[in-house]
Design an enzyme around this catalytic site. Structure first.
Site, mmCIF file in Angstrom:
data_model
loop_
_atom_site.group_PDB
_atom_site.id
_atom_site.type_symbol
_atom_site.label_atom_id
_atom_site.label_comp_id
_atom_site.label_asym_id
_atom_site.label_seq_id
_atom_site.Cartn_x
_atom_site.Cartn_y
_atom_site.Cartn_z
ATOM 1 N N GLY A 212 0.799 -1.211 0.000
ATOM 2 C CA GLY A 212 0.000 0.000 0.000
ATOM 3 C C GLY A 212 0.833 1.262 0.000
ATOM 4 N N GLY A 232 0.456 6.125 -13.375
ATOM 5 C CA GLY A 232 -0.751 6.101 -12.565
ATOM 6 C C GLY A 232 -1.512 7.397 -12.677
ATOM 7 C CB SER A 233 -4.246 8.763 -10.628
ATOM 8 O OG SER A 233 -3.653 8.946 -9.346
ATOM 9 C CD GLU A 254 1.440 7.098 -19.200
ATOM 10 O OE1 GLU A 254 0.419 7.830 -19.203
ATOM 11 O OE2 GLU A 254 1.396 5.864 -19.154
ATOM 12 C CG LEU A 255 1.315 11.678 -14.257
ATOM 13 C CD1 LEU A 255 1.408 13.070 -13.640
ATOM 14 C CD2 LEU A 255 1.530 10.593 -13.213
ATOM 15 N N GLY A 256 -2.480 10.725 -16.065
ATOM 16 C CA GLY A 256 -3.813 10.555 -16.624
ATOM 17 C C GLY A 256 -3.993 11.233 -17.964
ATOM 18 C CB CYS A 288 -3.356 6.604 -19.374
ATOM 19 S SG CYS A 288 -2.151 5.807 -20.474
ATOM 20 C CD GLU A 382 -7.533 9.521 -16.425
ATOM 21 O OE1 GLU A 382 -6.854 8.799 -17.186
ATOM 22 O OE2 GLU A 382 -7.095 9.963 -15.351
ATOM 23 C CG PHE A 384 -9.370 5.056 -15.536
ATOM 24 C CD1 PHE A 384 -8.535 5.762 -16.390
ATOM 25 C CD2 PHE A 384 -8.928 3.859 -15.010
ATOM 26 C CE1 PHE A 384 -7.267 5.264 -16.705
ATOM 27 C CE2 PHE A 384 -7.669 3.358 -15.321
ATOM 28 C CZ PHE A 384 -6.834 4.063 -16.167
#
Length: 487
Positions: A212, A232-233, A254-256, A288, A382, A384
């Site tokens: 986590g 990820g986000s 590398e994001l949303g 993404c 976004e 998703f």
């Protein structure tokens, strides 16, 4: 899973530190999102596990960096061949653990194979320059391994989004701490541990540490780690980037994305809606690069909306492990709730529901929302999820303004006349522009990334980007004799 299968059962309740060991934290269940069934158990790493792993990785990396390039390349080639050899079993895990349809799972495994083969060329790739100098000496720059690289990967394409950083980082002489998303840590973590171990990667160079927030913070802050590769986000990426910046560590984000598909006047509506359907509903919209906004010229808008809705009504939804479906489940309850909330809020804000809706249980059907205002939450956020918001435009300038109004800049697709598309491509701010293709596209040898809130540039894929991402530049000078000095 059978003890005699390739992935085996030795990972149950374990983390991978070069060998399968108990994590300090309690283990957790691996859940199939389509059914809620427990598929197995994995160990959860905490900060102590990560810090011990980082120490082991740093020690192993020193010897790995000295390994001849041909030997490192051979490990990557063997890994590539092993993905193909064990494709059926690993694909089955991707279907069941991530909720992807078999075709999506096959794409992931074949991409992993190609990424390893592409990475196998990196050890022998030129990594330096001869520089000019005003002094009587030789002057060089050379690329050296960064050291220990932490890779944090998401749930949606768990194998591709792990291997695209793990393989080139290893090929270039680094050790890797991989923190896969706990929801998909078998196909996005265990499979990599098994493949690279079988390929002959020395112990300690790849360690798989699902966990986590505590584990995530530790793979960033561990002193031995010099580079963080995060996918990820945007919200999570900001936190990772802030921590890395404070620690003066390089961080590739590398994001949303809230990606636009622009349908130009005169475009053939049938093929355009096919592209739009794929862009919005592939893997339930959990990509993404998903087409999150359909911008359609006013002259063909009504026809486009109706044909897209008809495609939505005819796409089957269900458990991809037991049925022939086009869309599987949303990954978990939290994400399903978010998708359904946005669909409801979009309608409350004036959007017209043309097909689909909120659905029931683990599944959300392919959904078409029309007539959205620029401030509608389904247009600005976004999602998703498998939602296709559609709006209209009149001029190329208006289309460009609507695309660029988004905080994201990951991918844009433009369908129609090529000359008009090229003109529009010069006006949009995006890491990728695809003419006469939808927004979801990637290959093992191409630089991948986005602008604005979609990340800090193209940091993955292709020799140039990978060498930049996972090595450091060192300056070296050499004289024939000791230089004279005035002191």
């Amino acid at each position: 899973m059978s003890e005699n299968s390739f992935l085996g059962a030795q990972w149950h309740g374990k983390i991978f530190t070069g060998a399968w060991t108990n994590g300090a934290d309690a283990s957790y269940d691996v859940i199939e999102p389509a059914t809620g069934q427990t598929l197995g158990r994995l160990g959860a790493a905490n900060a102590d596990d990560v810090n011990e792993a980082a120490t082991r990785a740093a020690a192993a990396q020193k010897e790995w960096a000295k390994t001849p390039p041909a030997e490192r390349a051979a490990v990557l080639r063997r890994a590539g061949a092993l993905w193909a050899e064990h494709a059926e079993e690993i694909s089955d895990w991707i279907v069941r653990e991530s909720g992807g349809i078999p075709a999506k799972a096959g794409l992931e495994v074949s991409s992993a194979e190609q990424i390893c083969f592409e990475s196998s060329a990196l050890p022998s790739h030129p990594k330096g320059q001869v520089l000019t100098s005003n002094e009587p000496r030789w002057s060089f720059s050379r690329r050296v391994p960064a050291g220990v690289v932490s890779v944090i990967a998401p749930f949606n394409f768990p194998l591709i989004l792990s291997i695209r950083s793990v393989a080139p980082a290893l090929a270039l002489g680094n050790a890797v701490l991989l923190k896969p998303d706990p929801r998909t840590a078998v196909c996005g973590g265990v499979s990599l541990a098994r493949i690279f171990a079988e390929a002959g990667l020395p112990e300690g160079l790849l360690q798989v540490l699902p966990g986590g927030r505590e584990a995530g913070e530790a793979v960033v802050s561990a002193p031995e780690v010099s580079v963080i590769s995060f996918t990820g986000s945007t919200a999570a990426g900001r936190k990772v980037g802030e921590s890395a910046g404070h620690l003066l560590k390089r961080c590739h984000l590398e994001l949303g994305g809230n990606n636009a598909l622009i349908v130009l006047p005169g475009a053939e509506v049938g093929p355009a809606t096919s592209a739009g359907a794929f862009g919005s509903w592939m893997h339930q919209g959990q990509i993404c690069m998903t087409t999150g906004r359909h911008l359609v010229h006013e002259s063909i808008y009504d026809e486009y909306v109706e044909q897209l809705a008809e495609r939505a009504r005819n796409l089957p939804v269900g458990n991809p492990a037991t049925e022939e479906v086009a869309l599987g489940p949303i990954i978990d309850d939290k994400q399903r709730t978010n998708v359904r909330d946005i669909i409801d809020k979009a309608q409350a804000d004036g959007a017209r529901l043309v097909a689909g809706g909120t659905g029931e249980g683990a599944f959300v059907p392919p959904t078409v929302l029309a007539d959205l205002s620029p401030s509608n939450p389904a247009w600005t956020q976004e999602i998703f999820g498998p939602v296709a918001p559609v709006s209209r435009f009149s001029t190329l300038e208006e289309a460009a303004e609507l695309v660029n109004a988004s905080e994201y800049g990951l991918s844009v697709g433009i369908l129609g006349d090529v000359g008009m598309a090229i003109e529009l491509a010069d006006l949009v701010d995006s890491g990728k522009v695809h003419i006469n293709e939808q927004t979801v596209s990637d290959e093992a040898n191409v630089p991948f990334g986005g602008t604005k809130d979609s990340g800090n540039g193209s940091r993955f894929g292709g020799a140039e980007a990978n060498i930049e991402a996972f090595t450091e530049t060192q300056w070296v000078t050499m004289r024939s004799q000791i230089a004279p000095y005035p002191f």
